[in-house]
Every structure is written in C-alpha cells, then in structure tokens.
Design an enzyme around this catalytic site. Structure first.
Site, PDB file in Angstrom:
ATOM      1  CG  ASN A   9      -2.064   1.016   1.050  1.00 22.73           C
ATOM      2  OD1 ASN A   9      -2.254   1.600  -0.022  1.00 22.73           O
ATOM      3  ND2 ASN A   9      -2.798   1.250   2.122  1.00 22.73           N
ATOM      4  CD  GLU A  35      -2.591  -0.639  -3.240  1.00 18.51           C
ATOM      5  OE1 GLU A  35      -3.342   0.335  -3.335  1.00 18.51           O
ATOM      6  OE2 GLU A  35      -2.855  -1.650  -2.552  1.00 18.51           O
ATOM      7  CG  ASP A 149      -4.402  -7.580  -2.781  1.00 20.28           C
ATOM      8  OD1 ASP A 149      -5.356  -8.376  -2.649  1.00 20.28           O
ATOM      9  OD2 ASP A 149      -4.501  -6.355  -2.558  1.00 20.28           O
ATOM     10  CG  ASN A 151      -8.176  -6.862  -4.170  1.00 19.81           C
ATOM     11  OD1 ASN A 151      -8.417  -6.473  -3.032  1.00 19.81           O
ATOM     12  ND2 ASN A 151      -7.356  -6.227  -4.982  1.00 19.81           N
ATOM     13  CG  HIS A 247      -2.707  -5.940   2.142  1.00 15.85           C
ATOM     14  ND1 HIS A 247      -3.379  -6.948   1.479  1.00 15.85           N
ATOM     15  CD2 HIS A 247      -3.235  -4.781   1.667  1.00 15.85           C
ATOM     16  CE1 HIS A 247      -4.275  -6.428   0.661  1.00 15.85           C
ATOM     17  NE2 HIS A 247      -4.201  -5.110   0.748  1.00 15.85           N
TER      18      HIS A 247
END
Length: 256
Positions: A9, A35, A149, A151, A247
């Site tokens: 992130n 990310e 990830d 999702n 995360h």
C-alpha cells in the site's frame, strides 16, 4: 527457498514504517511486492535496493502513485517479464514475472471492484482472461508460484464476517467460484490451505474503525502454486506485526 508476498500500500510508506529493516531479518530468497504506488525513478534511495538483492519494478504507466508491482531476488533471474500483451492490465502495473530455470515467480495484483460497477466489471474481465493465461501456464511444463493480492476470499475460514459480505466485492459468489475452479478444476494449490487446512487467519484489515485490533479481517493475499510444488511446501506464516500496511506479509518456505 523462502518467498514473501506483501501488498505494501505504497512502498515508500512501508519503508518509512521500517519494512525493509524487518525484511533484512527474514532470510528471504524472494520478495514479491504489490501496490508499490511509485515510479522506479522515485526509488533511487538505497533503502529500496537492499544489499544482496536484485530488484525489478513494473510501474503503472496510466498515472503516478498507482498500483505497481516488484520482485526482489537473491539470485539474478534468467529473464523478467512485465506484460501479458494486454494493455488495459499491463498499463496498470499489475504483473511481473521472474524466471529461474524451470521456475517462475510472479507478483500479481488483481484489481478491486469495491469502487463501483465499472471496476467490478473490469475485475470480472481480468478473472476471465487470467483463467486462460493460467491454463497456458499449467500446460507449459514450468513450475509457478503466483504471489499477490488477489482481492478475493475463498471460504468462510478466510473472512471474519462471511454472511454480511456476500454482496461485497471480494466475497461475491462468482469471485469465489472462480477460485474454486482454479483449485478444484485447474489444479492450482493454495499454499496456505495446503499447510493450514483449518486455520483462521487474515492478511488484510480495513483501516476503518478498529478492524485490525478486533481481527475483523480477510485473507486475500496468496501464494498459489502448480501441483509440482505442492510436495515442496514446508511452512508458512502471516506476519501481523509489526504493521507496515493494511495488509500483512505472507511467507512460505519451500524445500529446495
């Protein structure tokens, strides 16, 4: 062989919270980041290039500070692939693959559909296209570790509030059925479930309220592997603390 997957992130944000100090203590052979939210030219500081690791980035080209993936490896890859010949996906910086002999390690960041229907429809399109790509990989004779990830949660064990999230992106029946098809029909292996069949553990918590403190989480970060690697799975762990992102890093140890 130890592989860590982590949605940062924002790689610069995670670094400011001590992520690379923590990583230096993990004795990892590979790190797959998602990310990164940065362009490679913004990451010239030595903290982003730890001694002893080769680093490869795939940034989003559609706009700065968005998406992006990376792979750090002790051994220099034989080849690095950063596109799937699919501009809509590639330009968002969602895939990078490092090849080592017959082994491919992928850092993958599937889109979220939580921002509205257009992005959910793009997510469904990604799922359809990726299923065909994964089928090609399964038939290639190569071994794959797909970190990232995704999702999507898979079962009740992977989300704290199962019933109330059935209409939420990431827990939609169609998304979970897609994972079912990957695991049951296509033969891919969820490393965490192979090693921890009944464990309840999460890798992502909303920043709203006290989700992390109350462990109201989702397991959406995976290392999914080809069947040929299933016998090499030895151990795994989710590093909830220290907190570097919304995360948690997910580590898997494989027999060499």
């Amino acid at each position: 062989m130890r592989i860590i997957s982590f949605n940062a992130n924002g790689i610069r944000s995670a670094a400011s919270k001590g992520f690379f100090d923590w990583f230096a203590q993990q004795d990892a052979d590979l790190l797959c980041l998602q990310e990164t939210k940065a362009q490679a030219e913004q990451l010239s500081d030595p903290v982003f290039h730890p001694l002893g690791y080769h680093v490869h980035f795939k940034d989003a080209s559609i706009r700065k500070g968005y998406s992006g993936v990376a792979i750090y490896s002790r051994n220099e890859p034989d080849a690095v692939v950063t596109g799937l010949d699919w501009p809509e996906f590639d330009d968002e910086g969602r895939y990078i693959e490092a090849r080592f002999g017959n082994l491919s390690v992928v850092s993958l960041y599937l889109p979220s559909g939580s921002s509205g229907d257009p992005r959910q429809q793009f997510k469904f399109e990604c799922m359809e296209r990726l299923a065909a790509i994964f089928a090609g990989w399964r038939g290639s004779g190569r071994e794959y570790v797909i970190c990232g990830d995704w999702n999507i949660v898979h079962t009740r064990l992977d989300i704290r509030n199962w019933s109330s999230n059935q209409k939420q992106s990431g827990c939609l029946p169609a998304e979970r059925a897609w994972l079912d098809s990957l695991f049951a029909s296509a033969g891919w292996i969820d490393s965490f479930r192979a090693l921890r069949p009944a464990d309840v553990a999460y890798t992502w918590w909303s920043n709203r309220g006290a989700a992390r403190a109350n462990d109201v989480g989702w397991r959406i970060d995976y290392q999914i592997v080809t069947p040929g690697l299933s016998g090499r799975l030895r151990d795994c762990a989710i590093a909830r603390e220290p907190r570097f992102s919304d995360h948690a890093p997910y580590r898997v140890d494989y027999q060499d």
